[in-house]
Design an enzyme around this catalytic site. Structure first.
Site, PDB file in Angstrom:
ATOM      1  N   LYS A  78       0.844  -1.186   0.000  1.00 46.66           N
ATOM      2  CA  LYS A  78       0.000   0.000   0.000  1.00 46.66           C
ATOM      3  C   LYS A  78       0.886   1.244   0.000  1.00 46.66           C
ATOM      4  CE  LYS A  78      -3.877   1.853   2.775  1.00 46.66           C
ATOM      5  NZ  LYS A  78      -4.691   1.560   3.988  1.00 46.66           N
ATOM      6  N   SER A 153      -9.568   1.404   3.219  1.00 42.73           N
ATOM      7  CA  SER A 153      -8.764   2.235   2.333  1.00 42.73           C
ATOM      8  C   SER A 153      -7.729   1.475   1.520  1.00 42.73           C
ATOM      9  CB  SER A 153      -8.053   3.319   3.143  1.00 42.73           C
ATOM     10  OG  SER A 153      -7.118   2.747   4.062  1.00 42.73           O
ATOM     11  N   SER A 177      -9.667  -0.880   7.263  1.00 45.51           N
ATOM     12  CA  SER A 177      -9.076  -0.598   5.953  1.00 45.51           C
ATOM     13  C   SER A 177      -8.406  -1.778   5.271  1.00 45.51           C
ATOM     14  CB  SER A 177      -8.066   0.547   6.078  1.00 45.51           C
ATOM     15  OG  SER A 177      -8.730   1.772   6.262  1.00 45.51           O
TER      16      SER A 177
END
Length: 226
Positions: A78, A153, A177
């Site tokens: 990420k 997310s 997330s």
């Protein structure tokens, strides 16, 4: 060209000579070229570095040097996670030119275990949302239905795993997330215990609530990776 079905299978195939780190890395990069633009799953892909690392992994294994369980396996991160010399944008124009001075703790661990880091995945800007729709690099779209959200997310990480753009991805979870996009994309996401993985080198949302964890295809893979 496709990746093995699991991390454990990929590791076994590599050591038994049924595949190579280069072959798996090329499969990941091919999937990124094919599915990445339509899903906006990645912000940055370092194909040259990944290929170099994969070739080195194969050469080491041929000499009897095995770096560990993730040796030669393509994994994404990420884009909150620092990799020395690479940008960490957090999916924002505000920080898109920030270049990390060093590796995050999780990156040091992955490199020590032999992982091939293929690139940085898209996310909800600064991890502050559950849809991955708000990103300077385009909304992350669900690969099962491009009209729907991939969740957030860590949306790009979930899409990367669901579409074979890597065998696993590292996400972050403060309030869902990792778990939300994993559920939305039909894969597995694990939020480890708070102290299991250091968050040093990861752009914070909440320094007391942030967790770093894996997104994988199966529960066994999540447990095997962690």
């Amino acid at each position: 060209m496709a990746l093995p079905e699991s991390l454990a299978q990929a590791a076994a195939d590599l050591r038994d000579g049924r595949t190579t780190a280069v072959t798996m890395t090329e499969a990941s990069l091919h999937a990124i070229e094919r599915r990445g633009p339509q899903t906006h799953a990645f912000i940055h892909v370092d194909a040259a570095a990944a290929r170099q690392a994969a070739a080195a992994a194969d050469a080491d294994l041929a000499r009897g040097i095995d770096h560990g369980p993730l040796h030669g396996l393509p994994i994404s991160l990420k884009d909150l996670v620092d990799v020395a010399g690479q940008r960490t944008s957090a999916a924002s124009r505000v920080t898109e030119d920030h270049v990390a001075a060093g590796d995050a703790a999780i990156v040091s661990r992955l490199k020590a275990a032999g992982a091939i880091l293929i690139g940085k995945t898209n996310l909800h800007e600064y991890a502050l949302g559950t849809t991955s729709a708000d990103s300077a690099f385009g909304p992350v779209l669900n690969p099962r239905d491009l009209t729907r959200s991939a969740g957030g997310s860590s949306g790009g990480s979930a899409v990367a795993v669901a579409t074979g753009m890597g065998l696993a991805s590292i996400g972050t979870d403060t309030g869902g997330s990792i778990r939300i996009p994993a559920a939305a994309c039909g894969i597995v996401g694990l939020k480890p215990s708070l102290t299991d993985v250091p968050t040093a080198g990861v752009t914070p949302l909440s320094v007391t609530l942030d967790h770093v964890g894996p997104l994988t295809r199966t529960v066994r893979d999540a447990a095997w990776l962690w």
